[in-house]
Design a protein around this motif. Sequence first.
Motif, PDB file in Angstrom:
ATOM      1  N   VAL A   1       0.850  -1.198   0.000  1.00 21.06           N
ATOM      2  CA  VAL A   1       0.000   0.000   0.000  1.00 21.06           C
ATOM      3  C   VAL A   1       0.886   1.249   0.000  1.00 21.06           C
ATOM      4  O   VAL A   1       0.667   2.189  -0.766  1.00 21.06           O
ATOM      5  CB  VAL A   1      -0.948   0.005   1.218  1.00 21.06           C
ATOM      6  N   GLY A   2       1.920   1.217   0.837  1.00 22.51           N
ATOM      7  CA  GLY A   2       2.829   2.356   0.906  1.00 22.51           C
ATOM      8  C   GLY A   2       3.509   2.624  -0.433  1.00 22.51           C
ATOM      9  O   GLY A   2       3.655   3.765  -0.857  1.00 22.51           O
ATOM     10  N   ILE A   3       3.892   1.539  -1.123  1.00 22.66           N
ATOM     11  CA  ILE A   3       4.581   1.707  -2.407  1.00 22.66           C
ATOM     12  C   ILE A   3       3.643   2.310  -3.442  1.00 22.66           C
ATOM     13  O   ILE A   3       4.030   3.198  -4.210  1.00 22.66           O
ATOM     14  CB  ILE A   3       5.142   0.349  -2.889  1.00 22.66           C
ATOM     15  N   VAL A   4       2.385   1.838  -3.440  1.00 21.42           N
ATOM     16  CA  VAL A   4       1.418   2.401  -4.393  1.00 21.42           C
ATOM     17  C   VAL A   4       1.253   3.900  -4.126  1.00 21.42           C
ATOM     18  O   VAL A   4       1.269   4.716  -5.062  1.00 21.42           O
ATOM     19  CB  VAL A   4       0.071   1.664  -4.289  1.00 21.42           C
ATOM     20  N   ALA A   5       1.159   4.264  -2.848  1.00 23.60           N
ATOM     21  CA  ALA A   5       1.039   5.684  -2.500  1.00 23.60           C
ATOM     22  C   ALA A   5       2.268   6.447  -2.966  1.00 23.60           C
ATOM     23  O   ALA A   5       2.169   7.554  -3.516  1.00 23.60           O
ATOM     24  CB  ALA A   5       0.865   5.841  -0.994  1.00 23.60           C
TER      25      ALA A   5
ATOM     26  N   GLY B   1       0.323   4.767   5.976  1.00 27.04           N
ATOM     27  CA  GLY B   1       0.692   5.406   4.721  1.00 27.04           C
ATOM     28  C   GLY B   1       0.607   6.909   4.820  1.00 27.04           C
ATOM     29  O   GLY B   1       1.458   7.637   4.311  1.00 27.04           O
ATOM     30  N   PHE B   2      -0.415   7.378   5.521  1.00 25.66           N
ATOM     31  CA  PHE B   2      -0.577   8.826   5.652  1.00 25.66           C
ATOM     32  C   PHE B   2       0.469   9.423   6.605  1.00 25.66           C
ATOM     33  O   PHE B   2       1.161  10.384   6.273  1.00 25.66           O
ATOM     34  CB  PHE B   2      -1.993   9.132   6.159  1.00 25.66           C
ATOM     35  N   LEU B   3       0.604   8.807   7.782  1.00 23.84           N
ATOM     36  CA  LEU B   3       1.502   9.383   8.793  1.00 23.84           C
ATOM     37  C   LEU B   3       2.967   9.279   8.392  1.00 23.84           C
ATOM     38  O   LEU B   3       3.768  10.145   8.734  1.00 23.84           O
ATOM     39  CB  LEU B   3       1.286   8.685  10.138  1.00 23.84           C
TER      40      LEU B   3
ATOM     41  N   ALA C   1       4.123   3.015   6.623  1.00 22.11           N
ATOM     42  CA  ALA C   1       4.823   4.248   6.990  1.00 22.11           C
ATOM     43  C   ALA C   1       6.287   4.183   6.563  1.00 22.11           C
ATOM     44  O   ALA C   1       6.858   5.169   6.097  1.00 22.11           O
ATOM     45  CB  ALA C   1       4.723   4.482   8.492  1.00 22.11           C
ATOM     46  N   ALA C   2       6.885   2.985   6.701  1.00 22.91           N
ATOM     47  CA  ALA C   2       8.283   2.835   6.308  1.00 22.91           C
ATOM     48  C   ALA C   2       8.454   3.177   4.829  1.00 22.91           C
ATOM     49  O   ALA C   2       9.456   3.759   4.420  1.00 22.91           O
ATOM     50  CB  ALA C   2       8.754   1.409   6.575  1.00 22.91           C
ATOM     51  N   GLN C   3       7.454   2.818   4.025  1.00 18.01           N
ATOM     52  CA  GLN C   3       7.534   3.126   2.590  1.00 18.01           C
ATOM     53  C   GLN C   3       7.300   4.602   2.318  1.00 18.01           C
ATOM     54  O   GLN C   3       8.064   5.236   1.604  1.00 18.01           O
ATOM     55  CB  GLN C   3       6.493   2.302   1.811  1.00 18.01           C
TER      56      GLN C   3
END
Lengths: 331, 515, 150
Positions: free
Chosen positions: B121-125, B260-262, B309-311
């Motif tokens: 999810v993070g990568i897509v964001a 993802g947001f934070l 978040a890491a992403q």
Amino acid sequence: MPRFHWNNIRRSLAASVIGGLAVVSAGTAIAEDYPTQPITLVVGFPPGGSTDVVARILAGHMSTSLGQPVLVENRPGAGGTVGISHVANSDPDGYTLGVSGVGASILIDALGRDSGYDIDNDLDVIGVMGTLGLVIAGRNGLEAQTLPELMEFAKANPEDLTYGSSGVGTPGHLAMEYLKSLAGVEMLHIPYKGNTPLLNDVVGGHVDIAMLTTPGAAEHVRAENIQPFAVSSPERSSLMPDVPTVIEGGFEGYTATLWNLLVAPKGTPADVQAKLSDALNGAMKDVRVVGEFATKGLAPTITTPEEATQFLVDERAKWKGVIETAGVPKK
Amino acid sequence: MIENILLGFATAFTPENLAYCFLGVFLGTFIGVLPGLGSLAAISMLLPLTFYLEPTTALIMLGGIYYGGEYGGSIASILLNLPGTPSAAVTCLDGNPMAKQGRAGVALFITAIASFVGGSVGIVALMGFGPSIARLGLGFSPADYFALMLLGLVAAVTVGGGSVIKGLIMVVLGLLLGTVGTDVTTGDFRYTFDFLELRDGVSLVAMAMGVFGVSEVISSITGSKTRKISEKVTARSMMPTRQDLRKIFGPMARGSTIGGFLGALPGAGTVIAAFMAYATEIRLAKDKTRFGKGAIEGIAAPESANNAAAQTAFIPTLTIGIPGSATMSIMLGALMIHGISPGPLLISDHPTVFWGLIASFWIGNLFLLVLNIPLIGLWVRVLQFPYKYIYPVVIALICIGVFSMRTSVFDVSLVVIFGALGYLFQRTGYSPAPLILGFVLGPMLEENLRRAMLMARGDPMRLISDPLTGSLLAISALMLVWAVFGGIRSLIAARRKGRVFRHRRGLRCWPLPPG
Amino acid sequence: MKTISLRLIVAVLLAGIGLTALVIASTYDIGSARRMGPGYFPVVLSAVLVLLAVAEGVTAFMKRAPESSSSKIDWRPLLAILGAVAGFAVTIALFGLIPAFFVVIGLATLSEPRYGWKPAAILAIITCIGAWLLFSQLLGMTLPLFRLGF
């Protein structure tokens, strides 16, 4: 059955005598064949930071010329003083060296704080490891375009502008205070914890002006996220040649640069110091090092240990004057 | 867009880059498992190894080390209650109880899946909205950060699981410990007792290892005499049941979104992502008492949040050149060593670096899954070893881990003090997790509040009138009221229950504290 | 029979920490709510800590719960483990990493009676080899394996 030849026996006897002498004299004649083991280069900041990068570039080159690996050891803490204090308390055998910046060499002491060592009595200065300029930059949307305009605006609107620094007592803070006192203006100081959050807030427009290191600011200047007013080095920076110096902006004799010194525990043998000095200066002349320095806004320096010690004396006099003139309170 | 992504995969799929990605993930996991050493330590130790590689390859390897380290930290948290980072402290809350119930395999499996989902999810964001998210982060003023930290702290109180008053005590003690060191606003020293080492504050790792690790070891030695581990590790016992999988879907989705947001907010995100996700799950759960005792949602939500978040933490690092965390500043340093200046122009100047890195993130996450699921059986077997042979080694590793972080003997001595305190806290029902969060958020909270007040020229109304700051503060206030109200209500309920209880049994019995 | 519960002792300890912090913080510049000095946060926090700890202490005192087995201190492992960590700190400063590993593992095994020196020695040797391989060989870290004196 092996046959003993007198010659062979004599040869092996001689060898063992010489070997034995070598062992006996190892304590006194280390400088002859120094270095015989890896050298530790202590950096008082975490890996990846600007001091660490300088140390690693130079350590890489010095390893090849000295024939022994120069290993960077990070002992971060208290503005670099934890690492330098460790060096000061090590044996003066040339195997523990340190990288000491403006803060650890001068400012911490000059601001009346205990650093755990006295640089003049506890350390030998071997050389200067390059210098790095600072740039005064403002957020987008400020009306002033040049340094004189900026100072004029600040004079007309006292305490209206905010300026950020990477911390109380850092070169950026003191250099801005110095400029304030020279220009006779009032600006509100907002201290940050390091360059990164400061950069964030000046790009985001939350603080008006900041004194940033040139490599950290260069990309943002190029992308027009911030506007540069002047660089604090005596000459223009290779990273932003269009930006005038503070001196050009009408402040005679104003310079503020960051630098690092290669230091060793006091009492390091003179020939060991000479070898290290040669290795350091050799690195400074290396084409690859010069190239890497240029991309990072660093200026190479070539100094003998005596010149470097004099450099420290001159810089100390200058910064003490800055603290005096700007009236920064001592703790 | 599509061609950029293809360019990225073409860069990442060279045999050399794949090999270094795998090596990074492997080494990162290995170091992350060691107590006290998390992804930050893994990256700092291995950074010099990457100096001799091509810039893209070096970054891909560092990226792999980063996720590997994060995942390895979770393994240590679940199996031995040894968190190296604040987010791993959240994983301990339910992960370690699960391991004690013999469900370590399931916990590790869920962690691997939740990490992968969160990471994806993070990568897509990162691919889709990188630059615009970065702008959003820049817009956060010191006042907004203060409000966000406050929100994180309110969440921390609810996370402890025990009584509200004990949770509050831990948060306040954490905040107080966070004030040790140099005051950022004035440069004064506070509570340093003339120790040079304390000028930068108490070492987080020393504290976490003391209150979690050492105290856990001490009490487990007593426990291990009576505890019998006889479960067999079968493939089945490691697999989550269908019911487990159904339960984690929602938490993973919410966790990934929150994380993802934070993560995109410089400085704040990665620390509070896991805590916020965990607190959200407690709020939403019907039966709140399951948390802290091995609730599967209690792992899925924070782990997916942490990895998302890491992403997204790479967004400010790569697109505006401002790292969001200590780990990210090292990544930034690595870029600079290779002569690439991260910043707004990175994407246009070095497209292969940017897109290759993003593609490799995904490959790295995939490797993590592939590498770790087969290894779960191995990790679980660690627990089957007699504890007698484990704990001396664990203590030795804690010592060397803490020592090597800053090459500091002082930090090792701090472990003794925090170990003693942690043991007392554990015996009397205080949870160390809010202590850690208070400690991490405290300095940021204070620094940003004081900076905001300086900028507002001392006028608090200027803070509240900002729409973002105002609404964040309102949410915190609302949550606090909710928590206090809930506390009072459960206190009344407990009192009523207690009265009934006493009446029936005819025993003197006091109501339990709320929570 | 009335015993002082561990819960009460911890509450008193916390109040003591808070009080000490408050006394120290009162020497710092407090400033005002508008322009906070370095003492502002510590004073507020330590005062709140004292209040909370007192509240917790009163609850614990009123409760007089029977000592359950979970709230007793196990002195032997506590002292052995804390001693092991402290021993590591002293030994690594004086003699280097390898001796420090032997000290930490040796002291840690004292937490149980009749642990035996043989398994302890074997564990120490394995740990040393593992740490040497990992830190010195693989990661190239400069850890002092052996050292004499200061």
